[in-house]
Structures are given as structure tokens and as C-alpha cells.
Scaffold this motif. Structure first.
Motif, PDB file in Angstrom:
ATOM      1  N   ARG A  70       0.812  -1.225   0.000  1.00 33.94           N
ATOM      2  CA  ARG A  70       0.000   0.000   0.000  1.00 33.94           C
ATOM      3  C   ARG A  70       0.843   1.271   0.000  1.00 33.94           C
ATOM      4  NH1 ARG A  70      -2.799  -2.907   4.155  1.00 33.94           N
ATOM      5  NH2 ARG A  70      -4.438  -4.134   3.182  1.00 33.94           N
ATOM      6  N   LEU A  71       2.139   1.141   0.226  1.00 32.49           N
ATOM      7  CA  LEU A  71       3.029   2.306   0.193  1.00 32.49           C
ATOM      8  C   LEU A  71       3.354   2.753  -1.232  1.00 32.49           C
ATOM      9  CD1 LEU A  71       5.528   1.287   3.012  1.00 32.49           C
ATOM     10  CD2 LEU A  71       3.728   3.043   3.123  1.00 32.49           C
ATOM     11  N   LEU A  72       3.027   1.922  -2.212  1.00 28.65           N
ATOM     12  CA  LEU A  72       3.301   2.258  -3.608  1.00 28.65           C
ATOM     13  C   LEU A  72       2.703   3.615  -3.948  1.00 28.65           C
ATOM     14  CD1 LEU A  72       4.609   1.159  -6.197  1.00 28.65           C
ATOM     15  CD2 LEU A  72       2.373   0.216  -6.796  1.00 28.65           C
ATOM     16  N   HIS A  73       3.489   4.482  -4.559  1.00 26.53           N
ATOM     17  CA  HIS A  73       3.136   5.839  -4.987  1.00 26.53           C
ATOM     18  C   HIS A  73       3.048   6.842  -3.839  1.00 26.53           C
ATOM     19  CE1 HIS A  73       2.678   4.085  -8.866  1.00 26.53           C
ATOM     20  NE2 HIS A  73       1.632   3.376  -8.504  1.00 26.53           N
ATOM     21  N   ASP A  74       3.426   6.446  -2.617  1.00 29.48           N
ATOM     22  CA  ASP A  74       3.502   7.409  -1.519  1.00 29.48           C
ATOM     23  C   ASP A  74       4.859   8.123  -1.606  1.00 29.48           C
ATOM     24  OD1 ASP A  74       2.900   8.841   0.774  1.00 29.48           O
ATOM     25  OD2 ASP A  74       2.419   7.074   1.988  1.00 29.48           O
ATOM     26  N   THR A  75       4.935   9.293  -1.035  1.00 33.25           N
ATOM     27  CA  THR A  75       6.143  10.125  -1.073  1.00 33.25           C
ATOM     28  C   THR A  75       6.873  10.023   0.263  1.00 33.25           C
ATOM     29  OG1 THR A  75       5.057  11.655  -2.587  1.00 33.25           O
ATOM     30  CG2 THR A  75       6.979  12.487  -1.406  1.00 33.25           C
ATOM     31  N   VAL A  76       8.196   9.990   0.190  1.00 33.32           N
ATOM     32  CA  VAL A  76       9.022   9.891   1.398  1.00 33.32           C
ATOM     33  C   VAL A  76       9.102  11.261   2.067  1.00 33.32           C
ATOM     34  CG1 VAL A  76      11.312   9.369   2.318  1.00 33.32           C
ATOM     35  CG2 VAL A  76      10.366   7.995   0.444  1.00 33.32           C
ATOM     36  N   ARG A  77       8.737  11.303   3.341  1.00 33.04           N
ATOM     37  CA  ARG A  77       8.787  12.528   4.146  1.00 33.04           C
ATOM     38  C   ARG A  77      10.130  12.647   4.868  1.00 33.04           C
ATOM     39  NH1 ARG A  77       4.101  13.241   8.274  1.00 33.04           N
ATOM     40  NH2 ARG A  77       3.015  13.628   6.326  1.00 33.04           N
ATOM     41  N   HIS A  78      10.625  11.542   5.420  1.00 29.22           N
ATOM     42  CA  HIS A  78      11.930  11.551   6.093  1.00 29.22           C
ATOM     43  C   HIS A  78      12.558  10.175   5.958  1.00 29.22           C
ATOM     44  CE1 HIS A  78      10.426   9.313   9.636  1.00 29.22           C
ATOM     45  NE2 HIS A  78       9.338  10.052   9.502  1.00 29.22           N
ATOM     46  N   ASP A  91       4.605  10.274   3.512  1.00 28.75           N
ATOM     47  CA  ASP A  91       3.624  11.348   3.675  1.00 28.75           C
ATOM     48  C   ASP A  91       2.299  10.844   4.236  1.00 28.75           C
ATOM     49  OD1 ASP A  91       5.211  13.460   2.929  1.00 28.75           O
ATOM     50  OD2 ASP A  91       4.358  13.674   0.925  1.00 28.75           O
ATOM     51  N   GLY A  92       1.915   9.625   3.895  1.00 25.81           N
ATOM     52  CA  GLY A  92       0.673   9.057   4.407  1.00 25.81           C
ATOM     53  C   GLY A  92       0.717   8.758   5.890  1.00 25.81           C
ATOM     54  N   GLY A  93       1.892   8.876   6.515  1.00 20.26           N
ATOM     55  CA  GLY A  93       2.017   8.669   7.955  1.00 20.26           C
ATOM     56  C   GLY A  93       2.621   7.343   8.360  1.00 20.26           C
ATOM     57  N   THR A  94       2.795   6.420   7.432  1.00 23.47           N
ATOM     58  CA  THR A  94       3.390   5.120   7.752  1.00 23.47           C
ATOM     59  C   THR A  94       4.908   5.259   7.855  1.00 23.47           C
ATOM     60  OG1 THR A  94       1.619   3.940   6.621  1.00 23.47           O
ATOM     61  CG2 THR A  94       3.671   2.737   6.944  1.00 23.47           C
ATOM     62  N   VAL A  95       5.495   4.542   8.820  1.00 19.52           N
ATOM     63  CA  VAL A  95       6.950   4.527   8.996  1.00 19.52           C
ATOM     64  C   VAL A  95       7.435   3.086   8.872  1.00 19.52           C
ATOM     65  CG1 VAL A  95       8.867   5.025  10.558  1.00 19.52           C
ATOM     66  CG2 VAL A  95       6.869   6.557  10.493  1.00 19.52           C
ATOM     67  N   LEU A  96       8.408   2.887   7.994  1.00 21.23           N
ATOM     68  CA  LEU A  96       9.028   1.579   7.776  1.00 21.23           C
ATOM     69  C   LEU A  96      10.364   1.579   8.515  1.00 21.23           C
ATOM     70  CD1 LEU A  96       9.296  -0.247   4.403  1.00 21.23           C
ATOM     71  CD2 LEU A  96      11.313   0.048   5.814  1.00 21.23           C
ATOM     72  N   THR A  97      10.611   0.518   9.294  1.00 21.11           N
ATOM     73  CA  THR A  97      11.844   0.411  10.077  1.00 21.11           C
ATOM     74  C   THR A  97      12.451  -0.974   9.878  1.00 21.11           C
ATOM     75  OG1 THR A  97      10.880   1.867  11.741  1.00 21.11           O
ATOM     76  CG2 THR A  97      12.846   0.651  12.380  1.00 21.11           C
ATOM     77  N   VAL A  98      13.746  -0.993   9.544  1.00 17.34           N
ATOM     78  CA  VAL A  98      14.474  -2.254   9.388  1.00 17.34           C
ATOM     79  C   VAL A  98      15.698  -2.194  10.285  1.00 17.34           C
ATOM     80  CG1 VAL A  98      15.487  -3.900   7.782  1.00 17.34           C
ATOM     81  CG2 VAL A  98      13.855  -2.210   6.929  1.00 17.34           C
TER      82      VAL A  98
END
Length: 132
Positions: A70-78, A91-98
Motif C-alpha cells: 500500500r506504500l506504492l506511490h507514496d512520497t518519502v517525508r523523512h 507522507d501518508g504517515g506510515t513509517v518503515l523500520t528495518v
């Protein structure tokens, strides 16, 4: 290869403002951004929703990958690497952490300019900067 004075936090990721243009799933999750940068995730990772709910996802288990897709086509905020943990906020508010994996390289990052970083087994980051 870089000298000891350069840390992962010093290396520009070239992700902020970029759109997640493509996601490929195999036994890893490949993320390609409009900036020309790419991230490959090879071990379990966490997605934190805009409301703060954290869920674990495994690139080796396709049934766990609906939310990351679902992150496809979302923009990276940080985006940043702190020690050996890669974090990408959208930008959608989701944060991915590895984070690090005890036995395997957990993530790879490279830019169009030739910068490359790898989350090493057991922790730490290998860094390659393009030659001048």
C-alpha cells in the motif's frame, strides 16, 4: 570504501521527496524511488501506521506484505540510518523500520550517484561512497 570518520547518519539517502515508484517481491522486498535510489529489505521489518500501531512483515512470507504494498506511490517525508537501523517515513504517515538481523544482511540502500550502504549481520553498516 570510506574512512572511519564517516557514519551512516552522515550519508545522504536521496529518498526524501521521492515517490515509491515500484515494489518487487521475491524472497526480499525491493523498493525503487523516483530519485533513482533503491532499498532492498531481506529480513523481517516493522511498519508503524499513522495511528501508532506497529506490525511485523517478512519479505519471505508474501501473505504478510499487503500493508507494505500500500506504500506504492507514496512520497518519502523523512529517511535516516541511526547506527544500523534504517527508517523511512511516508507522507501518508506510515513509517518503515528495518533493524539488524543476527545472521543476515537486513537491508541494502543505493543511490543513482553510486552511494551504497548495507545493514550488516549482527549490526553495523558498510558504507561505499562514489569516487571523486
Amino acid at each position: 570504501m570510506t574512512g572511519p570518520e564517516v557514519t551512516a547518519a552522515d550519508v545522504p539517502l536521496d529518498l526524501v521527496g521521492g515517490v515509491l515508484d515500484a515494489i518487487t517481491v521475491s524472497h526480499q522486498l525491493d523498493l525503487r524511488f523516483s530519485t533513482g535510489a533503491a532499498v532492498t529489505i531481506e529480513t523481517p521489518f516493522t511498519l508503524t501506521s499513522p495511528v501508532g500501531t506497529a506490525t511485523l512483515h517478512d519479505p519471505d512470507d508474501p501473505t504478510s506484505l499487503a500493508a507494505p504494498l500500500r506504500l506504492l506511490h507514496d512520497t518519502v517525508r523523512h529517511a535516516r540510518v541511526d547506527h544500523d537501523v534504517l527508517t523511512i517515513g511516508f507522507d501518508g504517515g506510515t513509517v518503515l523500520t528495518v533493524g539488524p538481523h543476527p545472521d543476515y544482511e537486513s537491508w541494502h540502500h543505493h543511490t543513482a550517484a553510486g552511494t551504497r550502504m548495507i545493514g550488516l549481520p549482527g549490526g553495523g553498516v558498510a558504507i561505499w561512497l562514489p569516487s571523486d
